[in-house]
Design a protein around this motif. Structure first.
Motif, PDB file in Angstrom:
ATOM      1  N   PRO A  86       0.826  -1.209   0.000  1.00  0.00           N
ATOM      2  CA  PRO A  86       0.000   0.000   0.000  1.00  0.00           C
ATOM      3  C   PRO A  86       0.864   1.265   0.000  1.00  0.00           C
ATOM      4  O   PRO A  86       0.533   2.248  -0.670  1.00  0.00           O
ATOM      5  CB  PRO A  86      -0.824  -0.114   1.290  1.00  0.00           C
ATOM      6  N   GLU A  87       1.976   1.237   0.716  1.00  0.00           N
ATOM      7  CA  GLU A  87       2.863   2.401   0.771  1.00  0.00           C
ATOM      8  C   GLU A  87       3.410   2.756  -0.611  1.00  0.00           C
ATOM      9  O   GLU A  87       3.558   3.946  -0.941  1.00  0.00           O
ATOM     10  CB  GLU A  87       4.028   2.152   1.747  1.00  0.00           C
ATOM     11  N   ASP A  88       3.705   1.745  -1.427  1.00  0.00           N
ATOM     12  CA  ASP A  88       4.184   1.994  -2.791  1.00  0.00           C
ATOM     13  C   ASP A  88       3.124   2.748  -3.603  1.00  0.00           C
ATOM     14  O   ASP A  88       3.437   3.698  -4.324  1.00  0.00           O
ATOM     15  CB  ASP A  88       4.517   0.684  -3.509  1.00  0.00           C
ATOM     16  N   ILE A  89       1.884   2.305  -3.487  1.00  0.00           N
ATOM     17  CA  ILE A  89       0.799   2.940  -4.240  1.00  0.00           C
ATOM     18  C   ILE A  89       0.540   4.351  -3.720  1.00  0.00           C
ATOM     19  O   ILE A  89       0.370   5.290  -4.504  1.00  0.00           O
ATOM     20  CB  ILE A  89      -0.478   2.073  -4.198  1.00  0.00           C
ATOM     21  N   ILE A  90       0.542   4.519  -2.406  1.00  0.00           N
ATOM     22  CA  ILE A  90       0.312   5.842  -1.822  1.00  0.00           C
ATOM     23  C   ILE A  90       1.414   6.805  -2.262  1.00  0.00           C
ATOM     24  O   ILE A  90       1.143   7.964  -2.601  1.00  0.00           O
ATOM     25  CB  ILE A  90       0.217   5.759  -0.283  1.00  0.00           C
ATOM     26  N   ARG A  91       2.644   6.338  -2.282  1.00  0.00           N
ATOM     27  CA  ARG A  91       3.761   7.186  -2.734  1.00  0.00           C
ATOM     28  C   ARG A  91       3.511   7.692  -4.152  1.00  0.00           C
ATOM     29  O   ARG A  91       3.724   8.868  -4.458  1.00  0.00           O
ATOM     30  CB  ARG A  91       5.081   6.403  -2.669  1.00  0.00           C
ATOM     31  N   ILE A  92       2.993   6.829  -5.029  1.00  0.00           N
ATOM     32  CA  ILE A  92       2.705   7.224  -6.412  1.00  0.00           C
ATOM     33  C   ILE A  92       1.507   8.171  -6.461  1.00  0.00           C
ATOM     34  O   ILE A  92       1.495   9.126  -7.241  1.00  0.00           O
ATOM     35  CB  ILE A  92       2.486   5.979  -7.296  1.00  0.00           C
ATOM     36  N   MET A  93       0.510   7.931  -5.616  1.00  0.00           N
ATOM     37  CA  MET A  93      -0.640   8.834  -5.569  1.00  0.00           C
ATOM     38  C   MET A  93      -0.203  10.245  -5.161  1.00  0.00           C
ATOM     39  O   MET A  93      -0.706  11.235  -5.687  1.00  0.00           O
ATOM     40  CB  MET A  93      -1.692   8.314  -4.573  1.00  0.00           C
ATOM     41  N   ARG A  94       0.730  10.319  -4.237  1.00  0.00           N
ATOM     42  CA  ARG A  94       1.204  11.614  -3.738  1.00  0.00           C
ATOM     43  C   ARG A  94       2.191  12.280  -4.706  1.00  0.00           C
ATOM     44  O   ARG A  94       2.257  13.499  -4.782  1.00  0.00           O
ATOM     45  CB  ARG A  94       1.889  11.454  -2.374  1.00  0.00           C
ATOM     46  N   ASN A  95       2.984  11.476  -5.412  1.00  0.00           N
ATOM     47  CA  ASN A  95       3.999  11.979  -6.348  1.00  0.00           C
ATOM     48  C   ASN A  95       3.988  11.123  -7.602  1.00  0.00           C
ATOM     49  O   ASN A  95       4.824  10.235  -7.753  1.00  0.00           O
ATOM     50  CB  ASN A  95       5.389  11.948  -5.693  1.00  0.00           C
ATOM     51  N   PRO A  96       3.060  11.374  -8.506  1.00  0.00           N
ATOM     52  CA  PRO A  96       2.897  10.529  -9.694  1.00  0.00           C
ATOM     53  C   PRO A  96       4.156  10.463 -10.561  1.00  0.00           C
ATOM     54  O   PRO A  96       4.931  11.410 -10.634  1.00  0.00           O
ATOM     55  CB  PRO A  96       1.769  11.211 -10.466  1.00  0.00           C
ATOM     56  N   LEU A  97       4.297   9.314 -11.213  1.00  0.00           N
ATOM     57  CA  LEU A  97       5.445   9.079 -12.076  1.00  0.00           C
ATOM     58  C   LEU A  97       5.191   9.509 -13.509  1.00  0.00           C
ATOM     59  O   LEU A  97       6.113   9.661 -14.280  1.00  0.00           O
ATOM     60  CB  LEU A  97       5.802   7.586 -12.058  1.00  0.00           C
ATOM     61  N   SER A  98       3.953   9.646 -13.874  1.00  0.00           N
ATOM     62  CA  SER A  98       3.645   9.963 -15.269  1.00  0.00           C
ATOM     63  C   SER A  98       2.555  11.038 -15.320  1.00  0.00           C
ATOM     64  O   SER A  98       2.584  11.970 -14.546  1.00  0.00           O
ATOM     65  CB  SER A  98       3.216   8.702 -16.014  1.00  0.00           C
ATOM     66  N   ARG A  99       1.593  10.850 -16.189  1.00  0.00           N
ATOM     67  CA  ARG A  99       0.531  11.844 -16.393  1.00  0.00           C
ATOM     68  C   ARG A  99      -0.549  11.816 -15.322  1.00  0.00           C
ATOM     69  O   ARG A  99      -1.484  12.590 -15.369  1.00  0.00           O
ATOM     70  CB  ARG A  99      -0.112  11.612 -17.768  1.00  0.00           C
ATOM     71  N   MET A 100      -0.437  10.962 -14.369  1.00  0.00           N
ATOM     72  CA  MET A 100      -1.450  10.850 -13.325  1.00  0.00           C
ATOM     73  C   MET A 100      -1.525  12.141 -12.501  1.00  0.00           C
ATOM     74  O   MET A 100      -0.508  12.786 -12.248  1.00  0.00           O
ATOM     75  CB  MET A 100      -1.089   9.684 -12.408  1.00  0.00           C
ATOM     76  N   ILE A 101      -2.746  12.488 -12.105  1.00  0.00           N
ATOM     77  CA  ILE A 101      -2.907  13.663 -11.253  1.00  0.00           C
ATOM     78  C   ILE A 101      -2.391  13.354  -9.851  1.00  0.00           C
ATOM     79  O   ILE A 101      -2.364  12.198  -9.433  1.00  0.00           O
ATOM     80  CB  ILE A 101      -4.368  14.152 -11.211  1.00  0.00           C
ATOM     81  N   ARG A 102      -1.992  14.373  -9.147  1.00  0.00           N
ATOM     82  CA  ARG A 102      -1.447  14.248  -7.789  1.00  0.00           C
ATOM     83  C   ARG A 102      -2.594  14.353  -6.782  1.00  0.00           C
ATOM     84  O   ARG A 102      -3.418  15.262  -6.871  1.00  0.00           O
ATOM     85  CB  ARG A 102      -0.437  15.369  -7.564  1.00  0.00           C
ATOM     86  N   PHE A 103      -2.619  13.437  -5.824  1.00  0.00           N
ATOM     87  CA  PHE A 103      -3.608  13.469  -4.753  1.00  0.00           C
ATOM     88  C   PHE A 103      -2.895  13.806  -3.451  1.00  0.00           C
ATOM     89  O   PHE A 103      -2.342  12.926  -2.800  1.00  0.00           O
ATOM     90  CB  PHE A 103      -4.337  12.121  -4.634  1.00  0.00           C
ATOM     91  N   ASP A 104      -2.895  15.083  -3.077  1.00  0.00           N
ATOM     92  CA  ASP A 104      -2.224  15.479  -1.842  1.00  0.00           C
ATOM     93  C   ASP A 104      -3.131  15.191  -0.647  1.00  0.00           C
ATOM     94  O   ASP A 104      -4.324  14.926  -0.815  1.00  0.00           O
ATOM     95  CB  ASP A 104      -1.767  16.932  -1.909  1.00  0.00           C
TER      96      ASP A 104
END
Length: 125
Positions: A86-104
């Motif tokens: 889950p931490e890996d996914i949350i890290r990407i949600m907070r700091n996306p690697l590509s075109r994904m929007i950021r969820f702060d």
């Protein structure tokens, strides 16, 4: 009448954020959520599936990815990219690697982000 206009305005806002989030542009930071959608630290975590539908499903229908098929949420793809917790996914949600929007955290609480991450790992293995 006023209630209908408020509801329509809310739906329009959600649609705008959803469509803007699926662009091919640089990552964006989402700071506006529908009224009552953002959680605070005091609120209990909500259902991961419902949160996924609200925040993620427009760009990740059935675990896919509408802008980049190589960045789906399917287990084999996540494992290939060394995303296993889950931490890996949350890290990407907070700091996306590509075109994904950021969820702060002001848009999506840590508890709700974890509920989504756990749902993704359980559902799209």
């Amino acid at each position: 009448m006023l209630w209908r206009m408020a509801k329509l305005s809310g739906l329009l806002m959600v649609s705008t954020v959803t469509v803007a989030g699926c662009s091919r542009d640089e990552p964006q930071k989402v700071t506006v959520a529908p009224a009552g959608a953002a959680s605070t630290a005091q609120e209990p975590a909500r259902d991961g599936e419902a949160l996924f539908r609200q925040y993620c499903a427009a760009c990740h229908p059935n675990g896919g990815n509408v802008t980049d098929s190589e960045r789906s949420l399917y287990g084999a793809v996540l494992r290939k990219r060394q995303i296993a917790t889950p931490e890996d996914i949350i890290r990407i949600m907070r700091n996306p690697l590509s075109r994904m929007i950021r969820f702060d955290p002001s848009t999506l609480s840590d508890r709700d982000a974890r509920a989504i991450a756990e749902y993704v790992l359980k559902t799209f293995r």
